[in-house]
Design a protein around this motif. Structure first.
Motif, PDB file in Angstrom:
ATOM      1  N   GLY A 237       0.591  -1.088   0.152  1.00 42.13           N
ATOM      2  CA  GLY A 237       0.019   0.011   0.087  1.00 42.13           C
ATOM      3  C   GLY A 237       0.962   1.308   0.008  1.00 42.13           C
ATOM      4  O   GLY A 237       0.350   2.115  -0.844  1.00 42.13           O
ATOM      5  N   GLY A 238       2.193   1.275   0.706  1.00 42.94           N
ATOM      6  CA  GLY A 238       2.899   2.478   0.631  1.00 42.94           C
ATOM      7  C   GLY A 238       3.528   2.672  -0.654  1.00 42.94           C
ATOM      8  O   GLY A 238       3.517   3.898  -1.126  1.00 42.94           O
ATOM      9  N   VAL A 239       3.809   1.412  -1.507  1.00 41.02           N
ATOM     10  CA  VAL A 239       4.383   1.780  -2.672  1.00 41.02           C
ATOM     11  C   VAL A 239       3.233   2.489  -3.578  1.00 41.02           C
ATOM     12  O   VAL A 239       3.406   3.121  -4.442  1.00 41.02           O
ATOM     13  N   LEU A 240       1.915   1.902  -3.483  1.00 41.03           N
ATOM     14  CA  LEU A 240       0.722   2.335  -4.254  1.00 41.03           C
ATOM     15  C   LEU A 240       0.513   3.594  -4.142  1.00 41.03           C
ATOM     16  O   LEU A 240       0.141   4.747  -5.037  1.00 41.03           O
ATOM     17  N   MET A 241       0.477   4.141  -2.755  1.00 33.88           N
ATOM     18  CA  MET A 241       0.038   5.745  -2.467  1.00 33.88           C
ATOM     19  C   MET A 241       1.508   6.475  -3.150  1.00 33.88           C
ATOM     20  O   MET A 241       1.341   7.470  -3.589  1.00 33.88           O
ATOM     21  N   ALA A 242       2.539   6.144  -3.143  1.00 34.36           N
ATOM     22  CA  ALA A 242       3.635   6.902  -3.526  1.00 34.36           C
ATOM     23  C   ALA A 242       3.446   6.854  -4.986  1.00 34.36           C
ATOM     24  O   ALA A 242       3.762   8.016  -5.599  1.00 34.36           O
ATOM     25  N   GLY A 246       2.832  10.277  -7.303  1.00 35.03           N
ATOM     26  CA  GLY A 246       3.709  10.490  -8.330  1.00 35.03           C
ATOM     27  C   GLY A 246       3.431  11.035  -9.610  1.00 35.03           C
ATOM     28  O   GLY A 246       3.762  11.601 -10.419  1.00 35.03           O
ATOM     29  N   THR A 247       2.670   9.899 -10.014  1.00 36.29           N
ATOM     30  CA  THR A 247       1.795   9.876 -11.553  1.00 36.29           C
ATOM     31  C   THR A 247       1.084  10.978 -11.578  1.00 36.29           C
ATOM     32  O   THR A 247       0.879  11.667 -12.844  1.00 36.29           O
ATOM     33  N   PHE A 248       0.172  11.264 -10.631  1.00 34.82           N
ATOM     34  CA  PHE A 248      -0.877  12.397 -10.913  1.00 34.82           C
ATOM     35  C   PHE A 248       0.131  13.826 -10.755  1.00 34.82           C
ATOM     36  O   PHE A 248      -0.305  14.762 -11.400  1.00 34.82           O
ATOM     37  N   VAL A 259      -5.186  10.827  -1.232  1.00 36.07           N
ATOM     38  CA  VAL A 259      -4.353   9.698  -0.368  1.00 36.07           C
ATOM     39  C   VAL A 259      -4.500   9.779   1.086  1.00 36.07           C
ATOM     40  O   VAL A 259      -4.890   8.880   1.785  1.00 36.07           O
ATOM     41  N   GLN A 260      -4.587  10.996   1.593  1.00 40.54           N
ATOM     42  CA  GLN A 260      -4.594  11.120   3.075  1.00 40.54           C
ATOM     43  C   GLN A 260      -5.866  11.177   3.638  1.00 40.54           C
ATOM     44  O   GLN A 260      -6.082  10.383   4.751  1.00 40.54           O
ATOM     45  N   SER A 261      -6.994  11.490   2.762  1.00 39.63           N
ATOM     46  CA  SER A 261      -8.254  11.474   3.338  1.00 39.63           C
ATOM     47  C   SER A 261      -8.884  10.132   3.067  1.00 39.63           C
ATOM     48  O   SER A 261     -10.008   9.919   3.775  1.00 39.63           O
ATOM     49  N   TRP A 262      -8.722   9.551   1.987  1.00 35.99           N
ATOM     50  CA  TRP A 262      -9.159   8.401   1.497  1.00 35.99           C
ATOM     51  C   TRP A 262      -8.566   6.979   1.470  1.00 35.99           C
ATOM     52  O   TRP A 262      -8.799   6.000   2.092  1.00 35.99           O
ATOM     53  N   GLY A 267      -8.220   2.292   2.899  1.00 38.64           N
ATOM     54  CA  GLY A 267      -7.480   0.888   2.832  1.00 38.64           C
ATOM     55  C   GLY A 267      -6.749   0.349   4.007  1.00 38.64           C
ATOM     56  O   GLY A 267      -6.744  -0.818   4.002  1.00 38.64           O
ATOM     57  N   GLY A 268      -6.491   1.345   5.013  1.00 39.52           N
ATOM     58  CA  GLY A 268      -5.725   0.489   6.231  1.00 39.52           C
ATOM     59  C   GLY A 268      -7.015  -0.166   6.865  1.00 39.52           C
ATOM     60  O   GLY A 268      -6.646  -1.427   7.533  1.00 39.52           O
TER      61      GLY A 268
END
Length: 454
Positions: A237-242, A246-248, A259-262, A267-268
């Motif tokens: 999940g950490g890799v996914l969020m990074a 980065g892509t956006f 990422v921070q709000s949803w 996901g956690g």
């Protein structure tokens, strides 16, 4: 009739142990059981009593560890197939998986949604409302996880009622007291309520049969395997969020708020449910990995604790008993007990003690000595400055850990010296879980009013 029932009981115990050897498939166990029964029949026909025939037959089949290793060598591709492929389960297993998957998805969605509900009432995850989320974090996902296990185990209404009452009690304790965000009792509640409610989940996991030592050990084993899966999912999940941010960012969009709000909170919470489902669906993979991890980290932790003791004696420096340091030492002792429990769950109780058992004994004794040192430091600070919520909680927890470690060391010593069966060690550890639960609930319910919500 009694003789046959005794023999069937012995074979059932042997079969249960073989099923715990995940290197062996069910068909392998059935094949070995047929072989065992054939030998028992030959020996009883030659005039031996059934007890003698059983023991001799098992002995002639060789070490169960050797059998497991032999099957693992012959079928080494199984681990990777279990890890990356759905495999070819039998019809009942496939049907059960099809039934459980949508229920798991529903429970994961409920947990993910639950953490967003406070936001509908004006509470967010900012500093002002951080204390609320810290106290209630376990209440967002663990009720859904308990509901999943209650459905899976088909528990009765009485057990469901008990589970609901315990979760309601936890919710009341977390929110009814006038706790400030920066108070010591808020931190203690945030630490101890998840532990108390996790053991409530354990009641659902064992189907309400908490008196069964075997089922309690199953839950302890499940806890370790769940942590492994949750860690793996967390890393992914950490890799996914990074990558998401980065892509956006590459196209001029800021995805950090999403990422921070949803993604992170929802996901956690969902990962807690998904990890539990993976343990149930893919047990054979982790049960092959977990004993290996135990073998790797036991000597490393033993060396670390011994190095700390040597440095402590050499430098003659005292221990700083600040809150973060106390939490660190308690976590260290919990990890030691976790390594011990995992080793116990994967061990052949009939095997004699070996070098690894002596290494575990050294680990337990080292942890016991460190616990005594920490307790001396805590009592010294309490004598000088009086009781506070943190020091009182640390004192109680270290006394509980000291009792467990001391009796564990005594049982381990008796086993290593050949004077005590290994099963007594497992029984002691599974029964002691109730003490941890009682203390966690005491901290959550009694400490805030006892220390004036400070």
């Amino acid at each position: 009739m009694t003789v046959n029932s005794d023999l069937e009981g012995q074979i059932a115990e042997w079969r249960a142990y073989m099923h715990r050897r995940r290197e062996l498939h069910r068909t392998d166990t059935e094949e070995l059981e047929d072989h065992l029964r054939g030998r028992i029949t030959d020996l009883t026909e030659s005039g031996l009593h059934t007890d003698e025939a059983f023991l001799i037959a098992v002995k002639r089949m060789g070490s169960l560890d050797e059998l497991s290793r032999e099957f693992a060598r012959e079928h080494s591709e199984r681990l990777w197939k279990q890890l990356v492929l759905p495999g070819e389960p039998d019809a009942p297993t496939a049907a059960r998986t099809r039934r459980e998957l949508p229920v798991m998805v529903l429970c994961a969605a409920i947990a993910a949604l639950a953490i967003k509900i406070p936001g509908w009432f004006g509470l967010d995850m900012s500093d002002d409302d951080f204390g609320f989320y810290a106290r209630n974090l376990s209440l967002f996902a663990l009720p859904a996880l308990a509901a999943y296990f209650a459905w899976q185990r088909r528990v009765g209404t009485q057990v469901i009622g008990i589970l609901a009452l315990l979760f309601i009690l936890g919710a009341v304790a977390a929110n009814a007291y006038p706790l400030d965000n920066d108070s010591h009792t808020t931190v203690l509640t945030a630490i101890h309520l998840p532990l108390a409610l996790w053991l409530v989940v354990g009641v659902a996991y064992v189907g309400g049969d908490w008196r069964s030592e075997r089922r309690r050990m199953d839950f302890i084993r499940f806890t370790g395997e769940w942590l492994i899966y949750l860690t793996l999912i967390g890393l992914g999940g950490g890799v996914l969020m990074a990558f998401t941010m980065g892509t956006f960012r590459a196209i001029g969009l800021n995805a950090e708020g999403f990422v921070q709000s949803w993604l992170l909170p929802c996901g956690g919470m969902a990962a807690i449910i998904v990890s539990a489902w993976l343990v149930e669906a893919k047990q054979s993979v982790i049960e092959n990995m977990a004993p290996v991890l135990t073998r790797v980290f036991t000597p490393l932790f033993a060396a670390t604790l011994l190095a700390f003791l040597i440095a402590f004696i050499w430098t003659n420096n005292g221990i700083n008993v600040e809150r973060d340091v106390l939490i660190l030492f308690d976590l260290l002792l919990v990890v030691v007990l976790g390594l011990l429990l995992y080793a116990i769950s994967a061990r052949d109780f009939a095997a004699r003690s070996n070098l690894f058992d002596r290494l575990q004994l050294a680990l337990v004794v080292s942890a016991l000595i460190i616990d005594v040192i920490v307790l001396v430091a805590i009592t010294g600070r309490i004598t000088e400055w009086g009781f506070s919520p943190n020091k009182t909680a640390a004192l109680g927890e270290n006394v509980i850990l000291l009792t467990n470690l001391a009796w564990t060391a005594w049982l381990f010593l008796g086993f290593v010296r050949g004077r005590m069966p290994f099963a007594r060690l497992e029984n002691w550890q599974t029964r002691y879980v109730v003490v941890y639960a009682a203390w966690a609930w005491a901290v959550v319910l009694a400490f805030p009013p006892l220390f004036n919500f400070a």
